[in-house]
Enzyme design. Structure first.
Site, PDB file in Angstrom:
ATOM      1  N   LEU A  71       3.585  -4.089   8.063  1.00  0.00           N
ATOM      2  CA  LEU A  71       3.251  -5.445   8.502  1.00  0.00           C
ATOM      3  C   LEU A  71       2.046  -5.484   9.422  1.00  0.00           C
ATOM      4  O   LEU A  71       1.835  -4.591  10.241  1.00  0.00           O
ATOM      5  CB  LEU A  71       4.463  -6.049   9.223  1.00  0.00           C
ATOM      6  N   HIS A  74       1.209 -11.088   8.216  1.00  0.00           N
ATOM      7  CA  HIS A  74       2.649 -11.239   7.949  1.00  0.00           C
ATOM      8  C   HIS A  74       3.343 -11.906   9.140  1.00  0.00           C
ATOM      9  O   HIS A  74       4.197 -12.781   8.976  1.00  0.00           O
ATOM     10  CB  HIS A  74       3.311  -9.874   7.759  1.00  0.00           C
ATOM     11  N   GLY A 112       0.652 -15.859   2.268  1.00  0.00           N
ATOM     12  CA  GLY A 112      -0.680 -15.940   2.862  1.00  0.00           C
ATOM     13  C   GLY A 112      -1.720 -16.377   1.826  1.00  0.00           C
ATOM     14  O   GLY A 112      -1.665 -15.960   0.663  1.00  0.00           O
ATOM     15  N   GLN A 113      -2.679 -17.172   2.288  1.00  0.00           N
ATOM     16  CA  GLN A 113      -3.802 -17.609   1.451  1.00  0.00           C
ATOM     17  C   GLN A 113      -4.633 -16.423   0.952  1.00  0.00           C
ATOM     18  O   GLN A 113      -5.300 -16.499  -0.070  1.00  0.00           O
ATOM     19  CB  GLN A 113      -4.676 -18.578   2.259  1.00  0.00           C
ATOM     20  N   VAL A 172      -5.344 -14.457   7.993  1.00  0.00           N
ATOM     21  CA  VAL A 172      -5.614 -13.966   9.352  1.00  0.00           C
ATOM     22  C   VAL A 172      -6.673 -12.868   9.226  1.00  0.00           C
ATOM     23  O   VAL A 172      -6.574 -11.992   8.352  1.00  0.00           O
ATOM     24  CB  VAL A 172      -4.321 -13.441  10.012  1.00  0.00           C
ATOM     25  N   SER A 184      -2.584  -4.694   4.320  1.00  0.00           N
ATOM     26  CA  SER A 184      -1.983  -3.370   4.552  1.00  0.00           C
ATOM     27  C   SER A 184      -2.897  -2.283   4.008  1.00  0.00           C
ATOM     28  O   SER A 184      -2.891  -1.150   4.490  1.00  0.00           O
ATOM     29  CB  SER A 184      -0.616  -3.289   3.873  1.00  0.00           C
TER      30      SER A 184
END
Ligand code: PAF
Length: 281
Positions: free
Chosen positions: A29, A33, A143-144, A172, A182
């Site tokens: 993460l 996340h 997430g976009q 983000v 990741s």
């Protein structure tokens, strides 16, 4: 926080909650996340996450076996955010011997990432459908950053009348604009520096759009030219696509999706910017 590895036990624990936000993950993460978990918690009161590196969304030559994993750290982060339930199934729990059923969201799965990674979204849709059946969330958070994944999942939820809402949260980014992923851990220091070019390319195209450019070919050229300035970047695709069908556009429309996939060394990175939506009448 309950950490649960079997479907049967998860269903029993889920029964204690009414509204439940759900954040499906493959673990390792990062702040992207965690922002989803925070939003789920704020909107739904209770939150569940899953950690499962899904083998069916990786092609045989891809990075399934070396995909980064750190369960202890992930659980500590989720605990700190007040996560209520974490589902951590093994492969045999999700795909028992004899599993032959899959979910295919055609057309939108075949473009962009789907053209380069055939079968990828079949694996994503199948595992997300199964996770939704197990977790029974009120809202599920994505997430976009994985824009096409959100299009595929929204379409699946709509087409199969699944009783939940899909919520897409902003990407983000690191201070230099690199989208959190990741897989960023694979980048050597020089590659990590070079990787900031993805967001620069998207921002240049976005600026041209805001300046009045409406030819999709020009926006693609701007992205290609910017990427070409970084010797470590090898372009897989650049795209200006319709936000729902993901079909390539000739004339840019409001809400269009700028996206790209680039190899930096052995690492494949993707990123995107949705252009501003239609102004209300
Ligand atoms: O975005 C991811 O991490 C994965 O594709 C998901 C949604 C958890 C399915 O395996």
């Amino acid at each position: 926080m309950d950490v649960i590895a079997t479907i049967q036990d998860f269903r029993r624990a889920r029964g204690r909650f009414g509204r439940l936000g759900f954040v499906p993950t493959m673990g390792y993460l990062h702040d992207g996340h965690l922002s989803l978990v925070r939003q789920a918690r704020a909107e739904c009161g209770a939150v569940a996450a899953s950690i499962f590196v899904n083998p069916t969304q990786f092609a045989p030559h891809e990075d399934f076996s070396r995909y980064p994993r750190d369960m202890e750290r992930d659980l500590a982060l989720l605990r700190d955010l007040g996560t209520d339930l974490v589902f951590t199934p093994g492969v045999a729990e999700m795909y028992p011997p004899g599993s032959v059923t899959a979910v295919e969201v055609s057309e939108v799965s075949e473009r962009l990432e789907g053209a380069v990674r055939p079968g990828h979204f079949r694996g994503v849709a199948t595992v997300v459908c199964k996770l939704f059946n197990i977790v029974q969330p009120t809202r599920a958070y994505f997430g976009q950053k994985d824009a096409q994944q959100t299009v595929v999942i929204r379409r699946m939820v709509r087409d199969l009348a699944m009783p939940l809402e899909v919520v897409v949260c902003p990407t983000v980014r690191e201070p230099d604009g690199l989208a959190m992923s990741s897989r960023n851990v694979y980048l050597a220091p020089e590659e990590r520096r070079a990787a900031a070019v993805l967001y620069r390319a998207l921002r240049q195209a976005e600026a041209a759009y805001r300046g009045g450019e409406r030819a999709a070919a020009s926006l693609r050229r701007i992205m290609r030219d910017t990427l070409a300035g970084e010797p470590l970047a090898e372009i897989e695709y650049v795209s200006v696509a319709h936000p729902d069908s993901l079909a390539e556009l000739d004339a840019v429309i409001d809400g269009a999706l700028l996206s790209l996939a680039v190899r930096i060394g052995r690492t494949r990175l993707i990123d995107n910017i949705p252009l501003p939506p239609d102004p209300p009448d």
